[in-house]
Design an enzyme around this catalytic site. Structure first.
Site, mmCIF file in Angstrom:
data_model
loop_
_atom_site.group_PDB
_atom_site.id
_atom_site.type_symbol
_atom_site.label_atom_id
_atom_site.label_comp_id
_atom_site.label_asym_id
_atom_site.label_seq_id
_atom_site.Cartn_x
_atom_site.Cartn_y
_atom_site.Cartn_z
ATOM 1 N N GLY A 125 22.588 22.363 15.097
ATOM 2 C CA GLY A 125 22.292 21.439 14.005
ATOM 3 C C GLY A 125 21.965 22.206 12.729
ATOM 4 C CD GLU A 242 27.033 36.499 21.740
ATOM 5 O OE1 GLU A 242 26.314 37.515 21.661
ATOM 6 O OE2 GLU A 242 27.864 36.332 22.640
ATOM 7 C CB SER A 376 35.679 27.394 4.430
ATOM 8 O OG SER A 376 35.228 28.061 3.276
HETATM 9 C C1 LIG Z 1 35.375 20.546 13.515
HETATM 10 C C2 LIG Z 1 34.089 20.954 12.908
HETATM 11 C C3 LIG Z 1 33.021 21.270 13.715
HETATM 12 C C4 LIG Z 1 31.800 21.634 13.155
HETATM 13 N N1 LIG Z 1 30.757 21.906 13.995
HETATM 14 C C5 LIG Z 1 29.547 22.148 13.450
HETATM 15 C C6 LIG Z 1 28.408 22.297 14.285
HETATM 16 O O1 LIG Z 1 28.516 22.215 15.511
HETATM 17 N N2 LIG Z 1 27.213 22.503 13.732
HETATM 18 C C7 LIG Z 1 27.049 22.608 12.382
HETATM 19 O O2 LIG Z 1 25.943 22.825 11.943
HETATM 20 N N3 LIG Z 1 28.121 22.475 11.541
HETATM 21 C C8 LIG Z 1 29.349 22.233 12.055
HETATM 22 N N4 LIG Z 1 30.436 22.060 11.221
HETATM 23 C C9 LIG Z 1 30.218 22.131 9.766
HETATM 24 C C10 LIG Z 1 30.900 23.289 9.096
HETATM 25 O O3 LIG Z 1 30.198 24.469 9.293
HETATM 26 C C11 LIG Z 1 31.049 22.912 7.599
HETATM 27 O O4 LIG Z 1 31.959 21.845 7.506
HETATM 28 C C12 LIG Z 1 31.528 24.065 6.779
HETATM 29 O O5 LIG Z 1 30.553 25.053 6.659
HETATM 30 C C13 LIG Z 1 31.997 23.628 5.377
HETATM 31 O O6 LIG Z 1 31.026 22.881 4.721
HETATM 32 P P1 LIG Z 1 31.398 21.495 4.059
HETATM 33 O O7 LIG Z 1 32.086 20.681 5.080
HETATM 34 O O8 LIG Z 1 30.186 20.945 3.451
HETATM 35 O O9 LIG Z 1 32.451 21.830 2.931
HETATM 36 P P2 LIG Z 1 32.118 22.397 1.475
HETATM 37 O O10 LIG Z 1 31.130 23.491 1.584
HETATM 38 O O11 LIG Z 1 31.805 21.283 0.561
HETATM 39 O O12 LIG Z 1 33.519 23.018 1.105
HETATM 40 C C14 LIG Z 1 34.605 22.281 0.527
HETATM 41 C C15 LIG Z 1 35.647 23.255 0.053
HETATM 42 O O13 LIG Z 1 35.100 24.079 -0.973
HETATM 43 C C16 LIG Z 1 35.220 25.434 -0.641
HETATM 44 N N5 LIG Z 1 34.041 26.162 -1.106
HETATM 45 C C17 LIG Z 1 32.728 25.819 -0.993
HETATM 46 N N6 LIG Z 1 31.953 26.749 -1.516
HETATM 47 C C18 LIG Z 1 32.776 27.737 -1.951
HETATM 48 C C19 LIG Z 1 32.570 28.994 -2.589
HETATM 49 N N7 LIG Z 1 31.356 29.470 -2.841
HETATM 50 N N8 LIG Z 1 33.662 29.719 -2.879
HETATM 51 C C20 LIG Z 1 34.903 29.254 -2.598
HETATM 52 N N9 LIG Z 1 35.155 28.101 -2.024
HETATM 53 C C21 LIG Z 1 34.099 27.340 -1.700
HETATM 54 C C22 LIG Z 1 35.302 25.457 0.878
HETATM 55 O O14 LIG Z 1 35.932 26.605 1.346
HETATM 56 C C23 LIG Z 1 36.107 24.212 1.148
HETATM 57 O O15 LIG Z 1 37.452 24.508 1.005
HETATM 58 C C24 LIG Z 1 31.651 21.690 11.767
HETATM 59 C C25 LIG Z 1 32.748 21.374 10.930
HETATM 60 C C26 LIG Z 1 33.948 20.998 11.489
HETATM 61 C C27 LIG Z 1 35.097 20.655 10.589
#
Ligand SMILES: Cc1cc2nc3c(=O)[nH]c(=O)nc-3n(C[C@H](O)[C@H](O)[C@H](O)COP(=O)(O)OP(=O)(O)OC[C@H]3O[C@@H](n4cnc5c(N)ncnc54)[C@H](O)[C@@H]3O)c2cc1C
Lengths: 398, 368
Positions: A125, A242, A376
């Site tokens: 989480g 990991e 990402s």
């Molecule tokens: C299938 C799936 C499973 C997941 N499982 C978990 C889980 O079990 N536990 C958990 O805690 N989270 C989980 N996540 C969350 C995941 O870690 C986040 O979705 C991810 O970190 C991206 O954050 P966001 O979705 O808010 O996108 P945003 O951060 O809003 O990103 C949107 C876009 O902007 C780009 N971007 C953002 N900031 C920058 C920057 N500084 N420079 C360049 N580009 C940028 C990103 O690359 C992306 O293309 C999961 C997500 C998915 C899709």
């Protein structure tokens, strides 16, 4: 470890796989209900556990202790025999275990590590609606109240939260310091009052990730892991730790079954009887992918070995994650192209597998499960540029 | 890799970088390189060599690529490989000793336009496998050698040519020929890459003594293929060096060059381009190590093809990105980036284009 010992180990794993990998699991796991999926995963976990293959990367005293070269062989053979993956227990055996081993008290370790072997499931989480890539911006707040912390807030994208017994939770314990300094790391019992889990339907149509709403949830102070307000550092440490091993398994699967499916797809005669593989361009692209896979697998083995030697660089895990996820995407995209319209009519893929199943369209859509979460691809490139190559950081606030 | 080995490699790399750093446009000073032991690196001790392996030679080859150095060393390394693949005898042993001492420059005459064979087809002939483009015939007066090979690296500077030829009876032999032999013509092949020397070797009824015709060692299966793979892998090492040096130069430049009041490396478009260069280089490095490790195994040719095709493309892409990210400076003659870009394109084409190598791999997919 001599070569002949390794060869012997490989034989043992092979024999075990032949005897234990359920022959029809892809069929039975295609269109399986949630309950069937969970039952299957639990059973498969216990079979692996009985032989010591479930947590080879754990310390011996907790049921692991298989040396790195054997682990490599183990993952190679599991992949070659197309064994199901431990998807349900993934966070438990990797992230939770790494966190407990790195910072857990003896009591916490004794409480949870054996329980994980008995089937305790975990969810991570971390993410919140306004804290994704910028995870440190999280707002879920934990306030101390006597012997407990009281937590209120919202988590999102929590994979497997609907099955989880416990949660690795990041929450803000000090709102008045710079954002990375006021975060604490908790072990949260998912049965605590005040927790509500709502599955979210994802792009593939399945619902493996969830929202978690936290309303005045009480977490005993004994379930704080690491020091108060030091959660960020611990999360960083255990997230990267990991990655090598999990990537090794995934790379081997992509290189074995994943590539085999692609070749098979290319051999299927089209409507006029022609096989895609006989087309020089298709053959060239297949060969290109095979070469990339060879590079990826070698890279993963290298990372695991350096991990064992304590010689992992600050961006090594990012290199592997970026390359794996984008190669997965290129391969599944290619599969979609080759399979044509008949492939569009494949509506289901088996659960319990990896991200490559031969159901190309679903696999391709599912490949974003790698390029978005866990940092990402854009974030990985930034890490590689800044921590790996030492390039200047973006100016703050830019 | 064991620690001891690792240290030896690091030292070799440092020494090589140092030596090559002193190189001017005229190329590497041969006596200096001989004194440093490069020509004897892979030669057994009984011939005054160091008895190291091709893995160590590969480090030097990579450093030569990194310096985009003009030197016949890569060809001589291939020549040593060819000599080592022969049954020992007085002639061979002498040439080997002289090579170590630096008095002979042996070059294996492998056409740079040879491509790996797929399904029995080759660019050179139609008989399957890598086949010699030279033919030996026997007349009453003795043996005659005829044939030609194009784009042979360093043929113009060779003092001894080792020419693979099909002997009467069909077996492949290496023939020792002096560049001045009657009927032999070596024409310099001008190419865009000014750091390389290539030649076209033509033999018209060159008469050769029986002692100059040597068989491969009995434990070597397809000798010509072994030489070809080694030549292709050597080029891959060179491309790896090109890519590494272009990435280093670009990262260094992106750190110091400022625009819009910021170092350009802090712009994400630039940073991410560098990250992609690094990732591609990392994969290329793994593939080259894999090919080196596969030496002597059944997987050798495939591993070489993988390394050669990937690294060839990576070298061009990374050098191209380097030119782009250096802006106007990158496009100048003075910056020197063009030397790398040109050399990288030559490397990509030499001893099989990427697609040629992939065709070999792809052949297996069709069966079944
Ligand atoms: C299938 C799936 C499973 C997941 N499982 C978990 C889980 O079990 N536990 C958990 O805690 N989270 C989980 N996540 C969350 C995941 O870690 C986040 O979705 C991810 O970190 C991206 O954050 P966001 O979705 O808010 O996108 P945003 O951060 O809003 O990103 C949107 C876009 O902007 C780009 N971007 C953002 N900031 C920058 C920057 N500084 N420079 C360049 N580009 C940028 C990103 O690359 C992306 O293309 C999961 C997500 C998915 C899709």
């Amino acid at each position: 470890m001599s070569g002949s010992d390794l060869a012997e180990f490989r034989d043992t794993v092979r024999r075990w796989c032949r005897a234990h990998v359920p022959a029809e699991w892809r069929t039975t796991q295609t269109g399986a209900t949630d309950a069937e999926f969970v039952a299957f995963q639990r059973d498969w976990f216990q079979q692996l556990r009985a032989t010591g293959y479930a947590v080879p990367h754990w310390p011996r005293e907790y049921g692991g202790g298989i040396p790195i070269p054997e682990q490599i062989v183990l993952y190679q053979e599991l992949a070659a025999h197309d064994a199901p993956r431990l998807v349900l227990a993934f966070v438990a055996i990797h992230h939770a275990a790494a966190t407990l081993l790195a910072a857990g008290t003896d009591e916490q370790k004794q409480r949870h590590l054996p329980a994980i072997l008995d089937g305790e499931l975990w969810v991570q989480g971390f993410s919140e609606p306004d804290a994704g890539s910028d995870l440190a911006a999280l707002r879920t707040a934990a306030r101390r109240d006597g012997g407990d912390y009281v937590v209120t807030g919202q988590k999102v994208w929590a994979s497997g939260a609907q099955y989880a017994d416990w949660c690795l939770l990041l929450a803000r314990t000090d709102p008045d310091v710079p954002k990375r300094k006021g975060i604490s790391y908790f072990l949260m019992d998912m049965r605590s009052p005040g927790i509500e889990v709502r599955p979210i339907r994802q792009a593939t149509g399945e619902s493996h990730f969830c929202e978690i709403f936290l309303d005045e949830v009480r977490i005993p102070a004994a379930n704080l892991i690491g020091a108060e307000n030091r959660g960020w550092q611990l999360a960083q440490q255990t997230l990267g730790a990991e990655r090598g091993l999990t990537m090794l398994e995934l790379a081997e699967r992509l290189g074995n079954a994943g590539f085999r499916w692609l070749v098979e797809e290319c051999r299927k005669p089209g409507p006029l009887g022609q096989r895609p593989v006989d087309d020089a361009q298709i053959a060239d692209r297949l060969a290109r992918l095979e070469i990339e896979l060879a590079g990826l697998r070698a890279l993963c083995r290298d990372l695991v070995e350096r991990h064992d030697a304590g010689a992992v660089g600050p961006a090594d895990a990012s290199v592997v994650k970026l390359y794996y996820s984008e190669l997965l995407q290129r391969m599944t995209d290619f599969g979609v192209e080759v399979c044509g319209l008949p492939g569009q009519a494949v509506l289901r893929k088996p659960m319990s597998g990896g991200w490559e199943s031969g159901a190309w369209v679903l696999d391709f859509v599912g490949s974003w499960e790698w390029t978005v979460p866990g940092g990402s691809s854009e974030i990985q490139r930034t890490i590689i540029g800044e921590r790996g190559l030492g390039l200047p950081r973006e100016p703050a606030g830019a | 890799m064991s620690g001891e080995f690792g240290e030896f490699h690091d030292e070799l790399r440092t020494v090589a970088r140092d030596l090559l750093g002193k190189t001017g446009a005229d190329g590497v000073d041969w006596p200096l390189l001989v004194r440093a032991g490069w020509t004897g690196l892979e030669v057994p001790e009984e011939y005054e060599g160091t008895a190291a392996t091709f893995t160590e030679v590969a480090i030097l080859l990579e450093e030569i690529g990194r310096a985009a150095a003009r030197t016949a060393y890569p060809s001589v390394a291939a020549g040593v490989g060819a000599l080592s693949a022969l049954e020992p005898d007085a002639r061979r042993d002498t040439v080997l000793r002289e090579t170590v001492a630096g008095t002979t420059i042996p070059v294996a005459v492998l056409g740079g336009d040879m491509v790996p064979a797929a399904g029995g087809e080759t660019a050179c002939a139609g008989t399957g496998g890598i086949v010699p483009t030279f033919l030996l015939t026997e007349t009453i007066e003795g043996f005659r050698l005829s044939g030609s090979a194009d784009f042979v690296p360093d043929a113009p500077v060779a003092t001894t040519l080792l020419i693979p030829a099909r002997a009467p009876g069909g077996s492949v032999r290496l023939v020792f020929v002096e560049p001045g032999a009657g009927g032999l013509r070596i024409a310099e092949r001008q190419v865009v890459d000014a750091t390389r020397s290539l030649g076209r070797v033509e033999a018209h009824e060159v008469s050769v003594a029986a002692e100059s015709i040597r068989p491969f060692r009995s434990d070597i299966r397809d000798g010509l293929r072994v030489l070809y793979d080694r030549a292709a892998l050597a080029v891959a090492c060179d491309s790896l060096g090109i890519a590494a040096s272009m990435l280093d130069a670009t990262v260094e430049y992106a750190r110091v060059r400022t625009q819009f009041d910021r170092p350009i490396g802090s712009f994400q478009a630039v940073k991410h381009a560098c990250a992609d260069m690094f990732v591609e280089l990392t994969i290329a490095r793994r593939l080259v190590s894999g090919a080196l490790a596969a030496d002597g195994t059944a997987d050798r040719s495939r591993a070489v093809s993988a390394a050669k095709s990937f690294t060839g493309e990576a070298g061009v892409r990374i050098a191209g990105k380097a030119m782009q990210l250096h802006g106007g400076i990158g496009y100048t003659w003075e910056s020197g980036i063009h030397r790398y870009l040109k050399r990288a394109t030559l490397n990509r084409a030499l001893f099989g284009a990427p697609a040629d190598h992939r065709r070999v791999l792809a052949d297996r997919y069709r069966a079944g």
